[in-house]
Design an enzyme around this catalytic site. Structure first.
Site, PDB file in Angstrom:
ATOM      1  N   TRP A  28       0.914  -1.059   0.002  1.00 44.72           N
ATOM      2  CA  TRP A  28       0.030   0.013   0.004  1.00 44.72           C
ATOM      3  C   TRP A  28       0.779   1.201  -0.057  1.00 44.72           C
ATOM      4  O   TRP A  28       0.307   2.269   0.053  1.00 44.72           O
ATOM      5  CB  TRP A  28      -0.933  -0.042   1.260  1.00 44.72           C
ATOM      6  CG  TRP A  28      -0.230  -0.330   2.497  1.00 44.72           C
ATOM      7  CD1 TRP A  28       0.390   0.355   3.398  1.00 44.72           C
ATOM      8  CD2 TRP A  28      -0.439  -1.912   3.145  1.00 44.72           C
ATOM      9  NE1 TRP A  28       0.927  -0.561   4.515  1.00 44.72           N
ATOM     10  CE2 TRP A  28       0.366  -1.871   4.283  1.00 44.72           C
ATOM     11  CE3 TRP A  28      -1.062  -2.873   2.557  1.00 44.72           C
ATOM     12  CZ2 TRP A  28       0.430  -2.992   5.039  1.00 44.72           C
ATOM     13  CZ3 TRP A  28      -0.846  -3.965   3.546  1.00 44.72           C
ATOM     14  CH2 TRP A  28      -0.099  -4.084   4.589  1.00 44.72           C
ATOM     15  N   ARG A  29       2.121   1.098   0.087  1.00 44.88           N
ATOM     16  CA  ARG A  29       3.099   2.249   0.105  1.00 44.88           C
ATOM     17  C   ARG A  29       3.403   2.660  -1.407  1.00 44.88           C
ATOM     18  O   ARG A  29       4.611   2.484  -1.780  1.00 44.88           O
ATOM     19  CB  ARG A  29       4.268   2.186   0.863  1.00 44.88           C
ATOM     20  CG  ARG A  29       4.037   2.004   2.490  1.00 44.88           C
ATOM     21  CD  ARG A  29       5.215   1.836   3.349  1.00 44.88           C
ATOM     22  NE  ARG A  29       4.747   1.861   4.505  1.00 44.88           N
ATOM     23  CZ  ARG A  29       5.494   1.461   5.753  1.00 44.88           C
ATOM     24  NH1 ARG A  29       6.974   1.181   5.646  1.00 44.88           N
ATOM     25  NH2 ARG A  29       5.132   1.690   6.975  1.00 44.88           N
ATOM     26  N   GLU A  45      -5.359   0.941   5.751  1.00 49.79           N
ATOM     27  CA  GLU A  45      -5.391   1.188   7.102  1.00 49.79           C
ATOM     28  C   GLU A  45      -6.676   0.624   7.761  1.00 49.79           C
ATOM     29  O   GLU A  45      -6.623   0.282   9.221  1.00 49.79           O
ATOM     30  CB  GLU A  45      -5.498   2.744   7.510  1.00 49.79           C
ATOM     31  CG  GLU A  45      -4.115   3.463   6.980  1.00 49.79           C
ATOM     32  CD  GLU A  45      -3.048   3.062   7.882  1.00 49.79           C
ATOM     33  OE1 GLU A  45      -3.324   2.505   9.163  1.00 49.79           O
ATOM     34  OE2 GLU A  45      -1.829   3.319   7.459  1.00 49.79           O
ATOM     35  N   THR A  51      -6.076  -6.485  12.059  1.00 50.87           N
ATOM     36  CA  THR A  51      -5.181  -7.543  11.367  1.00 50.87           C
ATOM     37  C   THR A  51      -3.993  -7.273  11.352  1.00 50.87           C
ATOM     38  O   THR A  51      -3.547  -6.002  10.925  1.00 50.87           O
ATOM     39  CB  THR A  51      -5.752  -7.678   9.931  1.00 50.87           C
ATOM     40  OG1 THR A  51      -7.263  -7.823  10.011  1.00 50.87           O
ATOM     41  CG2 THR A  51      -5.160  -9.026   9.148  1.00 50.87           C
ATOM     42  N   TYR A  90     -14.856  -8.370  11.805  1.00 48.84           N
ATOM     43  CA  TYR A  90     -15.227  -7.033  12.098  1.00 48.84           C
ATOM     44  C   TYR A  90     -15.841  -6.255  10.777  1.00 48.84           C
ATOM     45  O   TYR A  90     -15.425  -5.437  10.209  1.00 48.84           O
ATOM     46  CB  TYR A  90     -14.061  -6.200  12.706  1.00 48.84           C
ATOM     47  CG  TYR A  90     -13.484  -6.647  13.720  1.00 48.84           C
ATOM     48  CD1 TYR A  90     -13.999  -6.287  15.008  1.00 48.84           C
ATOM     49  CD2 TYR A  90     -12.303  -7.787  13.971  1.00 48.84           C
ATOM     50  CE1 TYR A  90     -13.416  -6.759  16.376  1.00 48.84           C
ATOM     51  CE2 TYR A  90     -11.974  -8.134  15.091  1.00 48.84           C
ATOM     52  CZ  TYR A  90     -12.424  -7.557  16.108  1.00 48.84           C
ATOM     53  OH  TYR A  90     -11.945  -8.140  17.413  1.00 48.84           O
ATOM     54  N   TYR A 125      -7.802   8.330  13.844  1.00 41.92           N
ATOM     55  CA  TYR A 125      -6.442   7.350  13.485  1.00 41.92           C
ATOM     56  C   TYR A 125      -6.446   7.557  11.792  1.00 41.92           C
ATOM     57  O   TYR A 125      -5.541   7.884  11.166  1.00 41.92           O
ATOM     58  CB  TYR A 125      -6.292   6.148  14.228  1.00 41.92           C
ATOM     59  CG  TYR A 125      -5.350   5.552  13.303  1.00 41.92           C
ATOM     60  CD1 TYR A 125      -4.039   5.532  13.482  1.00 41.92           C
ATOM     61  CD2 TYR A 125      -5.760   4.478  12.358  1.00 41.92           C
ATOM     62  CE1 TYR A 125      -2.963   4.979  13.061  1.00 41.92           C
ATOM     63  CE2 TYR A 125      -4.787   3.738  11.909  1.00 41.92           C
ATOM     64  CZ  TYR A 125      -3.176   4.147  11.845  1.00 41.92           C
ATOM     65  OH  TYR A 125      -2.465   3.388  11.320  1.00 41.92           O
ATOM     66  N   ASP A 143      -1.852   4.950  17.442  1.00 41.13           N
ATOM     67  CA  ASP A 143      -2.198   3.555  17.392  1.00 41.13           C
ATOM     68  C   ASP A 143      -1.371   2.946  18.775  1.00 41.13           C
ATOM     69  O   ASP A 143      -0.721   3.453  19.307  1.00 41.13           O
ATOM     70  CB  ASP A 143      -2.132   3.018  16.150  1.00 41.13           C
ATOM     71  CG  ASP A 143      -0.883   2.468  15.690  1.00 41.13           C
ATOM     72  OD1 ASP A 143      -0.005   3.095  16.378  1.00 41.13           O
ATOM     73  OD2 ASP A 143      -0.653   1.865  14.866  1.00 41.13           O
ATOM     74  N   CYS A 192      10.534  -2.220  18.357  1.00 35.04           N
ATOM     75  CA  CYS A 192       9.911  -1.902  19.962  1.00 35.04           C
ATOM     76  C   CYS A 192       8.896  -2.866  20.310  1.00 35.04           C
ATOM     77  O   CYS A 192       7.696  -2.129  20.287  1.00 35.04           O
ATOM     78  CB  CYS A 192       9.651  -0.278  20.064  1.00 35.04           C
ATOM     79  SG  CYS A 192       9.286   0.387  21.720  1.00 35.04           S
ATOM     80  N   CYS A 208      15.829   6.880  25.047  1.00 39.75           N
ATOM     81  CA  CYS A 208      14.665   5.980  25.894  1.00 39.75           C
ATOM     82  C   CYS A 208      14.792   6.040  27.278  1.00 39.75           C
ATOM     83  O   CYS A 208      15.581   5.249  27.801  1.00 39.75           O
ATOM     84  CB  CYS A 208      14.665   4.577  24.913  1.00 39.75           C
ATOM     85  SG  CYS A 208      13.193   3.373  25.825  1.00 39.75           S
TER      86      CYS A 208
END
Length: 345
Positions: A28-29, A45, A51, A90, A125, A143, A192, A208
Site C-alpha cells: 500500500w506504500r 489502514e 489484522t 469485524y 486514526y 495507534d 519496539c 529512551c
C-alpha cells in the site's frame, strides 16, 4: 524522552534516517512520500485496524484485485463486498468502506483530515493516516505501536490517549509527516515490540527512558482487558455444506453476512428449549446433532452446537454467500460427518 523538547530534533532525525534505511516495503506504500495513493492507503489502514500486517497483506491484495478503484468498490453490491472481506472479521469495516466509497464517487476523494473524518466509519486514526500519507498534511497518528514507542521513550507506564496524541504531535516532523508516522509505526512493529524489544537495533535508544530504567518491556503497563462473555447457541443445518438454509445476520459484528439459522441459549434454559424454538420458527424437524464449534469475537466466546434437520425454507448455494468464520466451522462439521460415514462404509 530524556531532555524533553530539546531532544526532539535529534530524535526525529535519527528516526527518519532509520526509516529511510529500514522502512518496510508494503504493497500500500505506492506513490511518493506524502503523496501515496489515497485509496490504497485508506483500504490498508481499515484492514490493519484488527489484522496483523502479514495477514493484512494477503487480504489487501485480494481486496484490491476485486476492487482496484474506489469506483469499482462503490459500484459493487454490498453482498459481494462482504464476500471479498470474508475471513477479515469485524465486518462493519467492510460495510463502512462500501458506504464511504459511494460518498467519494459522488463528491470526490477527500484531500484533508476533516474531509476524511467526515466519511462513514473513518475515525481520527484513519483520517490522520490517510491525510498525512496521501495528502501531506501534518497530522500525527495514534495507534498501539505509537503508544508503545512513545510510552517507552518518555517512561510513561499508563499513557492516556490524550497523552499519546500530545507526544505524537510534538514528535511529528511537519516537513515529513507521512514518513514520520510510518517510521514510528514501523519501529513499534519491528523493533519496539511488546514482549521482547530489540533495543540494540533501536535508532532512538539513546533517548529512551524505559531502556534507562532497565525494564523496557514493562512500559507501558498492560491494559485492563474487558471480561470475556460466554455465549451458548444452537444452529440448524437444513441441507448440507453445499446448499443450506441461510439467514442474514443482524448487529454490528456480523450484520449483512449470511449464516446458519441460530438461536441463543438464554438464561438458565436448557439447550433443547432453544433448539425447539429454532425448529418451530423455521418449520423444520431436528434429525441429529453434528457437533459443537467455538469461536472468539470481541470480548465474547461463542459455543455453537450444530444440529442437522429437514424441512424449513428454501436452500441457498453456500459457496456464493459471505459467511463468518463461525459458520464455516459449523459447516465443516457436515463434511467431517460425511467423511466419517464413508470411512466406516
Amino acid at each position: 524522552m530524556k531532555g524533553a523538547a530539546s531532544t526532539l530534533p535529534a530524535v526525529r532525525a535519527a528516526l527518519l534516517a532509520w526509516f529511510d534505511r529500514e522502512g518496510r516495503d508494503l504493497p500500500w506504500r505506492v506513490g511518493p512520500e506524502g503523496g501515496r495513493d489515497p485509496y490504497r492507503v485508506w483500504v490498508s489502514e481499515v484492514l490493519l485496524q484488527q489484522t496483523q500486517v502479514a495477514r493484512g497483506r494477503v487480504y489487501f491484495e485480494r481486496f484490491l484485485e476485486a476492487f482496484p478503484t474506489v469506483q469499482a468498490l462503490a459500484d459493487t453490491p454490498i453482498e459481494a463486498v462482504l464476500k471479498a472481506w470474508e475471513g477479515c472479521g469485524y465486518y462493519a469495516r467492510a460495510r463502512n468502506l462500501h458506504r464511504a466509497a459511494g460518498v467519494i464517487v459522488r463528491g470526490g476523494m477527500p484531500t484533508t483530515y476533516d474531509g476524511w473524518r467526515a466519511l462513514p466509519g473513518v475515525g481520527p486514526y484513519t483520517a490522520a493516516a490517510v491525510a498525512s500519507l496521501a495528502c501531506g498534511e501534518a497530522r500525527a497518528v495514534n495507534d498501539g505501536n505509537v503508544r508503545r514507542v512513545l510510552a517507552r521513550l518518555c517512561g510513561e507506564r499508563q499513557p492516556s490517549a490524550a497523552w499519546v496524541q500530545a507526544r505524537a504531535d510534538d514528535l511529528l516532523d511537519p516537513a515529513r509527516p507521512g514518513a514520520c508516522n510510518e517510521a514510528v509505526m514501523d519501529l513499534g512493529a519491528t523493533v519496539c515490540t511488546p514482549k521482547a524489544p530489540k533495543c540494540g537495533a533501536c535508532p532512538v535508544s539513546a533517548w529512551c527512558a524505559a531502556l534507562g530504567s532497565g525494564e523496557p518491556a514493562a512500559f507501558p503497563a498492560p491494559k485492563v482487558r474487558a471480561a470475556v462473555r460466554e455465549v451458548r447457541a444452537v444452529a440448524l443445518l437444513l441441507g448440507d455444506a453445499r446448499e443450506a438454509v441461510l439467514e442474514r445476520r443482524e448487529g454490528t459484528l456480523l450484520g449483512g453476512l449470511m449464516g446458519l439459522p441460530t438461536e441463543e441459549v438464554v438464561g438458565g434454559e436448557a439447550e433443547r428449549d432453544a433448539l425447539a424454538r429454532l425448529a418451530t420458527r423455521l418449520g423444520a424437524a431436528v434429525t441429529g446433532e453434528l457437533g459443537t464449534v467455538t469461536h472468539g469475537m470481541t470480548h465474547r466466546r461463542v459455543s455453537l452446537t450444530v444440529y442437522a434437520g429437514t424441512g424449513g425454507p428454501p436452500r441457498t448455494w453456500v459457496e456464493g454467500a459471505a459467511l463468518a468464520r463461525l459458520d464455516h466451522k459449523a459447516l465443516a462439521l457436515w463434511d467431517a460427518r460425511q467423511a466419517s460415514l464413508f470411512a466406516h462404509a
